[in-house]
Design a protein around this motif. Structure first.
Motif, PDB file in Angstrom:
ATOM      1  N   UNK A 112       0.831  -1.205   0.000  1.00 16.82           N
ATOM      2  CA  UNK A 112       0.000   0.000   0.000  1.00 16.82           C
ATOM      3  C   UNK A 112       0.867   1.257   0.000  1.00 16.82           C
ATOM      4  N   UNK A 113       1.959   1.234   0.760  1.00 19.43           N
ATOM      5  CA  UNK A 113       2.872   2.390   0.798  1.00 19.43           C
ATOM      6  C   UNK A 113       3.537   2.633  -0.551  1.00 19.43           C
ATOM      7  N   UNK A 114       3.681   1.582  -1.349  1.00 23.16           N
ATOM      8  CA  UNK A 114       4.299   1.705  -2.676  1.00 23.16           C
ATOM      9  C   UNK A 114       3.271   2.023  -3.755  1.00 23.16           C
ATOM     10  N   UNK A 115       2.046   2.348  -3.357  1.00 24.28           N
ATOM     11  CA  UNK A 115       1.041   2.798  -4.317  1.00 24.28           C
ATOM     12  C   UNK A 115       0.104   1.726  -4.833  1.00 24.28           C
ATOM     13  N   UNK A 116       0.153   0.535  -4.286  1.00 32.84           N
ATOM     14  CA  UNK A 116      -0.732  -0.540  -4.727  1.00 32.84           C
ATOM     15  C   UNK A 116      -2.087  -0.430  -4.052  1.00 32.84           C
ATOM     16  N   UNK A 117      -3.102  -0.992  -4.693  1.00 31.01           N
ATOM     17  CA  UNK A 117      -4.431  -1.105  -4.091  1.00 31.01           C
ATOM     18  C   UNK A 117      -4.974  -2.501  -4.410  1.00 31.01           C
ATOM     19  N   UNK A 118      -5.879  -2.980  -3.582  1.00 33.34           N
ATOM     20  CA  UNK A 118      -6.461  -4.307  -3.797  1.00 33.34           C
ATOM     21  C   UNK A 118      -7.459  -4.203  -4.950  1.00 33.34           C
ATOM     22  N   UNK A 119      -7.200  -4.987  -6.000  1.00 31.96           N
ATOM     23  CA  UNK A 119      -8.103  -5.002  -7.146  1.00 31.96           C
ATOM     24  C   UNK A 119      -9.089  -6.157  -7.035  1.00 31.96           C
ATOM     25  N   UNK A 120      -8.679  -7.244  -6.360  1.00 37.38           N
ATOM     26  CA  UNK A 120      -9.551  -8.403  -6.177  1.00 37.38           C
ATOM     27  C   UNK A 120      -9.002  -9.251  -5.036  1.00 37.38           C
ATOM     28  N   UNK A 121      -9.858 -10.058  -4.452  1.00 37.73           N
ATOM     29  CA  UNK A 121      -9.406 -10.984  -3.410  1.00 37.73           C
ATOM     30  C   UNK A 121     -10.333 -12.186  -3.381  1.00 37.73           C
ATOM     31  N   UNK A 122      -9.810 -13.285  -2.865  1.00 37.16           N
ATOM     32  CA  UNK A 122     -10.630 -14.477  -2.689  1.00 37.16           C
ATOM     33  C   UNK A 122     -10.008 -15.314  -1.594  1.00 37.16           C
ATOM     34  N   UNK A 123     -10.703 -16.301  -1.154  1.00 36.94           N
ATOM     35  CA  UNK A 123     -10.198 -17.190  -0.120  1.00 36.94           C
ATOM     36  C   UNK A 123     -11.056 -18.419  -0.064  1.00 36.94           C
ATOM     37  N   UNK A 124     -10.571 -19.400   0.641  1.00 38.07           N
ATOM     38  CA  UNK A 124     -11.359 -20.614   0.764  1.00 38.07           C
ATOM     39  C   UNK A 124     -10.530 -21.749   1.285  1.00 38.07           C
TER      40      UNK A 124
END
Length: 164
Positions: free
Chosen positions: A120-132
């Motif tokens: 996040x500090x390097x400018x990234x953002x969550x575009x998608x996530x999943x789990x299971x």
């Protein structure tokens, strides 16, 4: 001969230039301006980006694996630089430019919260996530993106042709 004009935005300057080119019947220029405007509209919807996938599994404490471009991982996590260079035959290193499920916390003493915080500090953002998963095979995956910083701002170039 390609001449770089002043930076043109799709706004008043562009419209004035376009109308003037039409008025003076500069057909190659009109065609190029129309192509440039179309390209600009298309690029607005498809911006190049840097992308990484973070996979977190709780087995044996917490395992964190990264998938993405080697150079990008080395930029964000410089602690991995020597490992990336010296582990050409490792199972996770399938490609000379990209890695799949690089075991990050095996080489870098960070937990999943610290990894995400650094991204996040390097400018990234969550575009998608999943789990299971079931029982001990639980996992969470996050696709993180940022605007590609290597892409240069687009400048318009108009091919100048001699008039008959």
């Amino acid at each position: 001969m390609m001449l770089p004009p002043p930076c043109l935005t799709v706004g008043m300057e562009f419209n004035l230039l376009y109308e003037e080119a039409k008025y003076y019947q500069l057909h190659p220029m009109v065609k190029e301006l129309e192509r440039w405007k179309q390209d600009k509209e298309h690029r607005k919807h498809f911006q190049p980006c840097d992308c990484l996938v973070v996979r977190v599994t709780p087995d044996l404490g917490e395992r964190i694996a990264l998938s993405g471009e080697k150079a990008l991982i080395e930029e964000i996590f410089p602690e991995t630089g020597d490992v990336m260079c010296n582990s050409v035959n490792a199972g996770w290193n399938q490609d000379p430019t990209h890695v799949i499920r690089f075991p990050l916390n095996g080489y870098c003493r960070l937990n999943s919260v610290q990894v995400l915080e650094r991204l996040f500090q390097k400018g990234f953002h969550v575009a998608a996530s999943c789990g299971g998963g079931v029982d001990s095979s639980q996992f969470s995956e996050y696709v993180l993106c940022r605007e590609d910083r290597r892409v240069q701002p687009n400048t318009m170039r108009i091919k100048q042709e001699p008039l008959d």
